[in-house]
Design a protein around this motif. Structure first.
Motif, PDB file in Angstrom:
ATOM      1  N   THR A  65       0.835  -1.204   0.000  1.00 35.28           N
ATOM      2  CA  THR A  65       0.000   0.000   0.000  1.00 35.28           C
ATOM      3  C   THR A  65       0.870   1.255   0.000  1.00 35.28           C
ATOM      4  O   THR A  65       0.616   2.217  -0.746  1.00 35.28           O
ATOM      5  CB  THR A  65      -0.929   0.007   1.225  1.00 35.28           C
ATOM      6  N   LEU A  66       1.922   1.234   0.828  1.00 36.11           N
ATOM      7  CA  LEU A  66       2.838   2.372   0.874  1.00 36.11           C
ATOM      8  C   LEU A  66       3.558   2.532  -0.453  1.00 36.11           C
ATOM      9  O   LEU A  66       3.715   3.656  -0.964  1.00 36.11           O
ATOM     10  CB  LEU A  66       3.842   2.189   2.005  1.00 36.11           C
ATOM     11  N   LEU A  67       4.010   1.420  -1.030  1.00 35.76           N
ATOM     12  CA  LEU A  67       4.703   1.471  -2.314  1.00 35.76           C
ATOM     13  C   LEU A  67       3.808   2.087  -3.385  1.00 35.76           C
ATOM     14  O   LEU A  67       4.235   2.980  -4.136  1.00 35.76           O
ATOM     15  CB  LEU A  67       5.128   0.059  -2.732  1.00 35.76           C
ATOM     16  N   ALA A  68       2.567   1.632  -3.458  1.00 38.79           N
ATOM     17  CA  ALA A  68       1.635   2.165  -4.448  1.00 38.79           C
ATOM     18  C   ALA A  68       1.408   3.656  -4.235  1.00 38.79           C
ATOM     19  O   ALA A  68       1.363   4.446  -5.197  1.00 38.79           O
ATOM     20  CB  ALA A  68       0.310   1.410  -4.381  1.00 38.79           C
ATOM     21  N   GLY A  69       1.279   4.064  -2.971  1.00 40.52           N
ATOM     22  CA  GLY A  69       1.068   5.469  -2.667  1.00 40.52           C
ATOM     23  C   GLY A  69       2.250   6.332  -3.061  1.00 40.52           C
ATOM     24  O   GLY A  69       2.093   7.456  -3.566  1.00 40.52           O
ATOM     25  N   LEU A  70       3.453   5.834  -2.840  1.00 44.23           N
ATOM     26  CA  LEU A  70       4.647   6.584  -3.218  1.00 44.23           C
ATOM     27  C   LEU A  70       4.770   6.707  -4.730  1.00 44.23           C
ATOM     28  O   LEU A  70       5.136   7.765  -5.266  1.00 44.23           O
ATOM     29  CB  LEU A  70       5.894   5.901  -2.647  1.00 44.23           C
ATOM     30  N   ASP A  88       2.325   6.581  -7.010  1.00 39.25           N
ATOM     31  CA  ASP A  88       1.297   7.410  -7.665  1.00 39.25           C
ATOM     32  C   ASP A  88       1.215   8.820  -7.080  1.00 39.25           C
ATOM     33  O   ASP A  88       0.396   9.633  -7.496  1.00 39.25           O
ATOM     34  CB  ASP A  88      -0.075   6.733  -7.627  1.00 39.25           C
ATOM     35  N   GLY A  89       2.049   9.104  -6.090  1.00 40.87           N
ATOM     36  CA  GLY A  89       2.119  10.446  -5.540  1.00 40.87           C
ATOM     37  C   GLY A  89       1.089  10.769  -4.483  1.00 40.87           C
ATOM     38  O   GLY A  89       1.026  11.911  -4.013  1.00 40.87           O
ATOM     39  N   SER A  90       0.298   9.786  -4.073  1.00 43.22           N
ATOM     40  CA  SER A  90      -0.722  10.061  -3.063  1.00 43.22           C
ATOM     41  C   SER A  90      -0.164  10.058  -1.649  1.00 43.22           C
ATOM     42  O   SER A  90      -0.835  10.464  -0.709  1.00 43.22           O
ATOM     43  CB  SER A  90      -1.863   9.036  -3.177  1.00 43.22           C
TER      44      SER A  90
END
Length: 253
Positions: free
Chosen positions: A160-165, A167-169
């Motif tokens: 989840t953290l990786l995806a957020g980083l 995509d910039g969220s």
């Protein structure tokens, strides 16, 4: 079946002296296994003592009937092992405790055997071994299932953290280097007679280990045996070295 040593049924003596045996097992475990000495006092006096007492009570039932534990007794041991996993107690420490418990019972009771009870002693030894053969995989399974659940939760949080980083969220606390990794087959994966999936997973494990070695923080990654994305904390001045070391670790060079 009821084992008799020193002219007295073992099960009866074990139950009659259960508090004393429980204290002795706890003392032996904390003496022989350093990790147990590091547990909080309230845990040793509470949960650990309760598990020892319940296990000894169940073993007394085994001595009385000759029937190995099942059902609720094994469920109790499995749940206890899961709690130890959650607390971070190593699995070898957990398993050693059961062997120490059986040894304490053996060391206290068997020396009182009379010459005519040697057959009882041999039968008792065989039963104790079968008991450990039943208990060990149950305890191991309970422990490993909990560890897998914890690992899955941690991995999900990292993804989840990786995806957020990516995509910039999610705001970054520092610079990251983004590695897009292609992972070709290791030579072992192509050998006849070798389990290619095992060779591939070993390759992936070596790659992850090498990436972690180059970072003081956990490396966020979404890697498969064929490739993926990894975020390395820090500046990009060491990327070539990281890639070269990872290639060697995975067997590509």
């Amino acid at each position: 079946m009821s084992f008799v040593i020193g002219g007295r049924p073992l099960a009866d003596r074990l139950l009659t002296e259960l508090p004393a045996f429980t204290r002795q097992v706890l003392a032996e475990i904390t003496e022989r296994v350093p990790a147990y000495r590091q547990l909080p006092g309230e845990e040793l006096a509470g949960d650990i003592t309760r598990v020892i007492e319940q296990t000894l009570r169940a073993f007394a039932g085994v001595l009385r009937t000759g029937t190995l534990p099942s059902g609720d007794e094994l469920r109790f041991l499995r749940e206890s092992a899961a709690r130890r996993a959650e607390e971070g107690v190593p699995i070898d420490v957990v398993l050693t405790a059961y062997h120490v418990g059986i040894q304490v019972v053996w060391d206290v009771l068997v020396p009182e055997a009379r010459p005519e009870e040697i057959g009882e002693v041999l039968a008792l030894n065989a039963l104790a071994m079968r008991y450990l053969q039943v208990v060990t995989p149950v305890v191991s399974a309970g422990y490993l299932d909990e560890r897998q659940t914890m690992f899955d939760d941690e991995r999900s949080a990292r993804q989840t953290l990786l995806a957020g980083l990516l995509d910039g969220s999610v705001a970054t606390a520092g610079p990251y280097v983004v590695l897009a990794v292609h992972v070709p087959p290791h030579p072992d994966e192509l050998l006849a007679g070798v389990d290619a999936s095992v060779a591939a997973r070993r390759k992936l494990r070596r790659l992850r280990t090498e990436l972690e070695r180059h970072s003081r923080e956990p490396v966020l990654s979404a890697l498969t045996t064929g490739g993926g994305i990894a975020l390395l904390p820090g500046e990009d001045d060491r990327v070539e070295r990281v890639v070269a070391d990872a290639a060697r670790a995975a067997g590509w060079s």
